[in-house]
Design an enzyme around this catalytic site. Structure first.
Site, short mmCIF file in Angstrom:
data_model
loop_
_atom_site.label_atom_id
_atom_site.label_comp_id
_atom_site.label_asym_id
_atom_site.label_seq_id
_atom_site.Cartn_x
_atom_site.Cartn_y
_atom_site.Cartn_z
CB SER A 110 -0.91 0.00 1.22
OG SER A 110 -0.15 0.36 2.37
CE LYS A 111 0.72 7.17 -2.35
NZ LYS A 111 1.39 6.94 -3.53
#
Ligand code: GLU
Length: 470
Positions: free
Chosen positions: A243-244
């Site tokens: 994820s980010k």
């Protein structure tokens, strides 16, 4: 005896343009592209933009841009699902006519109540089939549901995961036409894959539960399902879902951070696929070697450090011509739009060993391309002080005398100068470096001089002497 040729491989990449192309999508696109190229087949690109609210033209553009940057060219498309609603409606009508689908008038409130009641009894929240045999027609707010089998099971032989079997009783009657007359994902994807002649569906394993439902739709529409290959999910270095939090996740972010597409392709190719311990592959090698039998079942870890190592390697291997082309936009981003190209050509071979990205390469190149380097105040304070004025003066005299083209002669003269001044090499080289580049880090001092040429070296030394003089 007549022989029917095996159908040509047709793969597809069907992103939903509701965001940029992320690593997971890019890896799916790459595997489909490689599989098609390896088998001499076709690769279809399709925008799954049925969700009109979340789909945006800017995302379509950015996905196309990312695909082009990665070099993943398509043979067909891009098709847009939003332009194929008539065809989906036709398929839905066919299913209704064949008794494989039915109109459902259950209101959202009623569905909610049924769901809650089922869950209260510890059962799976499934549609109860209230309208299944009611023989209803279209009406305001009505949807069309697929009439799935209630008994038996649906099985497929996944090319990565092996045989997967799903009890039909576990699958409730799927909505295929929403009350706003838009088709749902399952219906559209199956109709498209049939119409586009898709033979192999390679996608993330989060789609496994969708596959038996889609197989039932294929069969109801009188088509043979394609082969499916569900590829493992991608994790971050800490083994949690990528994820980010882990860093850049979209392909264009990596591009903007100065990664080369070939480094990206290498990193993506290794997400679930391997060929022994080999890490670096040319695109031709990937096409030759890629197949689904070497795709593993376990989750793949995206290794940011490895990507950076690949990138450094590709920067070092790139031809001067290509590097010039690659680094120019990164220089422009720093405001360096016009510069002396021969200077950059002279500098690049000395800078590439130091740069892991094109952003860094542009940064390393900057001092040579500006009229005067940007002076690092700390470096100025430490090295361009009054007692170094004479040192810079002596270096200036030496450059005046021996020039900067004969590196051997330059080095010899420099050593002699240090001896004469009674100073260690570093004590002379460092103020000189700051004078010439504005920084305390650079390639070797003689190389720096050669890159800049005699005139600029003299000019910069003079400016630094003035600074040192206070
Ligand atoms: N549009 C779907 C997605 O982005 C594609 C699913 C599929 O490959 O069937 O997840």
């Amino acid at each position: 005896m007549t022989q029917t040729a095996a159908p040509k491989v047709v793969t597809r990449f069907p992103p939903s343009p509701t965001g940029a192309l992320h690593l997971g999508g890019a890896r799916t696109a790459l595997f489909n592209w490689l599989y098609a190229r390896h088998h001499g087949g076709r690769f279809v690109l399709r925008m799954e933009d049925t969700d009109r609210k979340r789909s945006k033209d800017e995302y379509v553009d950015s996905i196309l841009e990312a695909m082009a940057w990665l070099g993943l060219d398509h043979d067909e498309g891009p098709y847009y699902q939003s332009q194929r609603f008539d065809r989906y409606r036709q398929a839905i009508d066919q299913l209704l006519e064949d008794g494989r689908a039915y109109w459902c008038h259950c209101s959202p409130e009623k569905l909610k109540q049924t769901r809650e009641a089922a869950m209260a009894q510890g059962k799976k929240a499934m549609y109860d089939g209230a309208c299944r045999e009611a023989g209803l027609g279209p009406a305001e707010g009505a949807v069309v549901r697929f009439k799935g089998p209630r008994t038996g099971s649906t099985e497929f032989n996944d090319m990565v995961k092996g045989v997967i079997s799903w009890a039909n009783s576990e699958m409730d009657d799927l909505v295929i036409l929403r009350s706003d007359s838009s088709p749902t994902y399952h219906l559209a994807v199956v109709v498209d894959d049939i119409d586009m002649g898709v033979t192999h569906v390679i996608r993330g394993d989060d789609h496994v539960p969708n596959t038996p439902r889609q197989i039932l739709l294929y069969e109801a529409l009188g088509a043979t399902p394609p082969r499916f290959a569900h590829i493992p999910m991608i994790l971050g270095p800490d083994k949690s879902k990528l994820s980010k939090r882990h860093g850049a996740t979209s392909v264009v972010e990596f591009r903007d951070q100065g990664y080369l597409p070939e480094a990206m392709i290498n990193a993506l190719a290794r997400l679930g696929w391997s060929h022994g311990d080999q890490e670096i592959f040319s695109i031709d090698e990937l096409i030759e070697l890629f197949d689904l039998d070497a795709v593993g079942k376990s989750p793949a870890v995206f290794d940011f450090e490895k990507l950076t190592r690949h990138n450094q390697r590709y920067i070092q291997k790139a031809s001067l011509e290509r590097l010039l082309e690659l680094v120019t936009p990164f220089l422009a981003r720093r405001g360096i739009k016009q510069f002396d190209q021969p200077t950059l050509v002279a500098a690049l071979p000395h800078l590439t060993p130091r740069a892991t990205t094109l952003v860094e390469l542009a940064d390393w190149a900057e001092p040579y391309l500006l009229e005067q380097p940007v002076m690092d105040p700390k470096a100025v304070k430490k090295f361009l002080k009054p007692q170094n004025q004479a040192v810079l003066q002596a270096v200036r005299g030496m450059v005046e005398r021996v020039g900067v083209t004969d590196l051997g002669a330059l080095e010899e003269a420099f050593r002699a100068l240090c001896e004469e001044l009674g100073l260690k090499m570093g004590k002379v080289a460092q103020p000189t470096r700051v004078a010439l580049t504005g920084r305390t880090f650079s390639p070797g001092i003689f190389e720096v001089m050669a890159i800049l040429g005699k005139d600029r070296v003299l000019k910069r030394l003079e400016a630094a002497m003035e600074t040192a003089g206070g």
